[in-house]
Scaffold this active site. Structure first.
Site, PDB file in Angstrom:
ATOM      1  N   TYR A 297      16.433 -41.155 -13.732  1.00 54.86           N
ATOM      2  CA  TYR A 297      16.772 -40.538 -15.013  1.00 54.86           C
ATOM      3  C   TYR A 297      18.187 -40.964 -15.402  1.00 54.86           C
ATOM      4  O   TYR A 297      19.139 -40.764 -14.649  1.00 54.86           O
ATOM      5  CB  TYR A 297      16.675 -39.026 -14.847  1.00 54.86           C
ATOM      6  N   CYS A 298      18.325 -41.556 -16.593  1.00 59.82           N
ATOM      7  CA  CYS A 298      19.637 -41.936 -17.127  1.00 59.82           C
ATOM      8  C   CYS A 298      20.353 -42.868 -16.146  1.00 59.82           C
ATOM      9  O   CYS A 298      19.815 -43.905 -15.779  1.00 59.82           O
ATOM     10  CB  CYS A 298      20.441 -40.679 -17.444  1.00 59.82           C
ATOM     11  N   LEU A 299      21.573 -42.536 -15.691  1.00 61.44           N
ATOM     12  CA  LEU A 299      22.288 -43.388 -14.750  1.00 61.44           C
ATOM     13  C   LEU A 299      21.506 -43.580 -13.462  1.00 61.44           C
ATOM     14  O   LEU A 299      21.612 -44.627 -12.807  1.00 61.44           O
ATOM     15  CB  LEU A 299      23.660 -42.783 -14.412  1.00 61.44           C
TER      16      LEU A 299
END
Length: 561
Positions: A297-299
């Protein structure tokens, strides 16, 4: 520490972490190019005259409320002027004057001949922030809703608002942060499980199965270390973890440590080694699984992509699939967040981090809030301080958002430079163990998710995984923003999404062509993901008995403030 760094840090503290040099450079570039563009100046003068004439005509007619009688309408999603009082004089005149000014300055800061595109976009953004602060909706005397509320409540709304303002001011002076309203482990992060592995950077949570049969491939989830992991395990009704275990998957979750000055020297290599690599080694050893599904998720998705590329390079075939949730692998078009990332700005952040050893959450969240200042800054202030709406309960997502984290100095500097400034991963220059990795080596099945209103990881940027890997990519575009679009449980109202699979052998599609071709569906995208995971899994087997573990979920790292 050099005197130069001390001076820059002192200046940056006065500007709340913003580089004054970057701002001056941008202003000079815009003003000098505008000064040498007579055609643009003439067009601006004509637009000003047109707006002024239209506004005078509107006012002279008594500010009519009939459809089509107004010179300009608010942009889609602008909720500042929704109250009926804005349709009547004198507030209608104020609203129209402000919207016309917005339109004028949007034009004044765009399409300047010779102006660097980054400065063009940044000037438009900066001017929008300045105008947002001056919107008539922000002030008592010029906000009809606030005036009406004050008269009806005999000023009690202002009394409540003043107390809220005083309390917020005291908290800011003391350096206190808003406390989450939901209790971790009690109200949120309640999915049953055990911490089965711990090192200096992560706790690995294994969740208890809720079905007798499970898929033989476990699922490892990597949340971003800029957030607490339990956004994926909020309340029981919108917990992604609970949904996945109910679909017959054995779920593991990384819970990142909230670093302080003692972890200042941790870098991206440490996050890779002690994060996904360590977690994967434990999962394979503990479960005996030959393959493991992964999701980032994301980074966390960016880090997962690095890990997958390194494993492919080294012949490590333990990954069954890779899911990227609003995760970027190419940062050349990383949206409005790029307006804050340049050499001067990164240098200022490094000066700040050199002293304290980390980047504090308040120094990060300011930039994110400015991306949506109407929703996250001014509208909140209006509702709290002018309308006196201070008793609104904090929902689970808002409570999670208040449970902030920090970023180690070295890691954050490396991330900003290697990803945002240099785009090393997409260009095949990102080193792992002394040698660069290439996303082209990834041949796993990939499931990507982008969200329509994402200001942090724009979906067209997330979409670039199609051209960067040799993978069959199933991509979902869902409505919502960076967080709300991901937390899209079945039964959530007004959810819809598009989905389409592009094989590695298929012709390349642009994002817009993909959107035209993708199948549109109502509801949550979670069931489609669960079906995709099942299609890339083996036949169900009897669920393993849960180990004793080190402690119960949610563990200890998530509780560290």
């Amino acid at each position: 520490m050099t005197q130069d760094r001390v001076l820059r840090r002192t200046l940056s503290m006065q500007t709340h972490g913003t580089s004054p040099m970057a701002m001056l450079t941008m202003w000079n570039d815009w003003s000098l190019h505008l000064a040498t563009a007579p055609d643009k100046q003439l067009a601006l003068a004509q637009k000003a005259q047109k707006h002024w004439t239209a506004w005078l005509r509107f006012v002279a007619q008594g500010c009519p409320a009939e459809p089509g009688s107004r010179p300009i309408s608010p942009k889609k999603g602008d909720r500042r002027f929704g109250h009926e009082g804005w349709t009547k004089a004198p507030f209608a005149a104020m609203e129209q004057a402000f919207l016309l000014a917005e339109d004028f300055f949007d034009y004044a800061t765009s399409d300047i001949p010779g102006l660097a595109p980054s400065h063009d976009q940044a000037m438009t953004f900066l001017m929008r922030q300045m105008l947002d602060a001056m919107a008539p909706s922000n002030y008592l005397a010029t906000n009809p809703e606030a005036v009406t509320r004050t008269l009806e409540s005999k000023g009690r709304n202002l009394q409540r608002g003043s107390l809220a303002l005083l309390e917020d001011w005291r908290s800011a002076v003391k350096g206190q942060k808003p406390r989450p309203a939901k209790r971790v482990g009690k109200d949120v992060a309640t999915a049953p499980g055990k911490v089965v592995f711990r090192n200096d950077l992560i706790e690995l949570i294994r969740y208890a199965p809720t079905t007798k049969k499970v898929r033989p491939e476990p699922l490892l989830i990597l949340p971003a270390w800029i957030m607490k992991y339990y956004i994926l395990d909020l309340s029981p009704e919108n917990s992604m973890v609970r949904y996945l275990t109910a679909q017959g998957f054995t779920v593991f979750m990384i819970s990142w440590r909230n670093p302080d000055a003692a972890q200042a020297g941790l870098g991206m290599a440490d996050y890779l080694e002690q994060g996904p690599k360590a977690a994967l080694d434990h999962i394979v050893s503990a479960t005996g699984a030959a393959k493991v599904h992964t999701a980032g998720y994301c980074l966390g998705g960016t880090l997962l992509s690095i890990a997958a590329a390194a494993m492919a390079r080294d012949g490590d075939d333990r990954l069954a699939s890779m899911t990227l949730l609003t995760a970027q692998t190419d940062f050349s078009e990383a949206g409005e967040l790029m307006l804050f990332i340049n050499e001067s700005q990164v240098s200022v952040l490094e000066d700040i981090m050199a002293r304290q050893g980390y980047l504090d959450s308040s120094q990060m969240m300011g930039a994110f809030q400015m991306l949506r200042s109407n929703d996250l800054v001014w509208s909140r202030m209006v509702r709290a301080y002018l309308l006196g709406e201070t008793d609104a309960p904090m929902n689970d997502l808002m409570s999670w958002n208040a449970d902030t984290t920090r970023m180690p100095a070295r890691m954050h500097s490396e991330y900003l430079r290697q990803m945002f400034l240099n785009n090393d991963l997409a260009c095949g220059r990102y080193p792992v163990d002394g040698h660069p990795v290439s996303l082209r080596d990834i041949r796993l099945p990939v499931f990507g998710v982008g969200t329509e209103s994402d200001h942090i990881a724009p979906w067209k940027s997330v979409f670039k995984i199609h051209s960067l890997s040799h993978a069959d990519v199933t991509f979902v575009l869902t409505n919502g923003g960076h967080n709300a679009g991901v937390i899209s449980e079945p039964g959530h109202k007004r959810r819809h999404f598009r989905i389409h699979t592009t094989r590695d052998k298929d012709i390349t599609l642009s994002p817009d062509d993909w959107r035209d071709r993708a199948q549109e569906k109502d509801g949550s995208w979670w069931p489609s993901w669960a079906v995709w995971l099942a299609e890339h899994s083996g036949p169900p087997v009897t669920a393993q008995k849960m180990p004793a573990g080190l402690c119960d979920a949610p563990g200890t790292y998530v509780l560290k403030e």
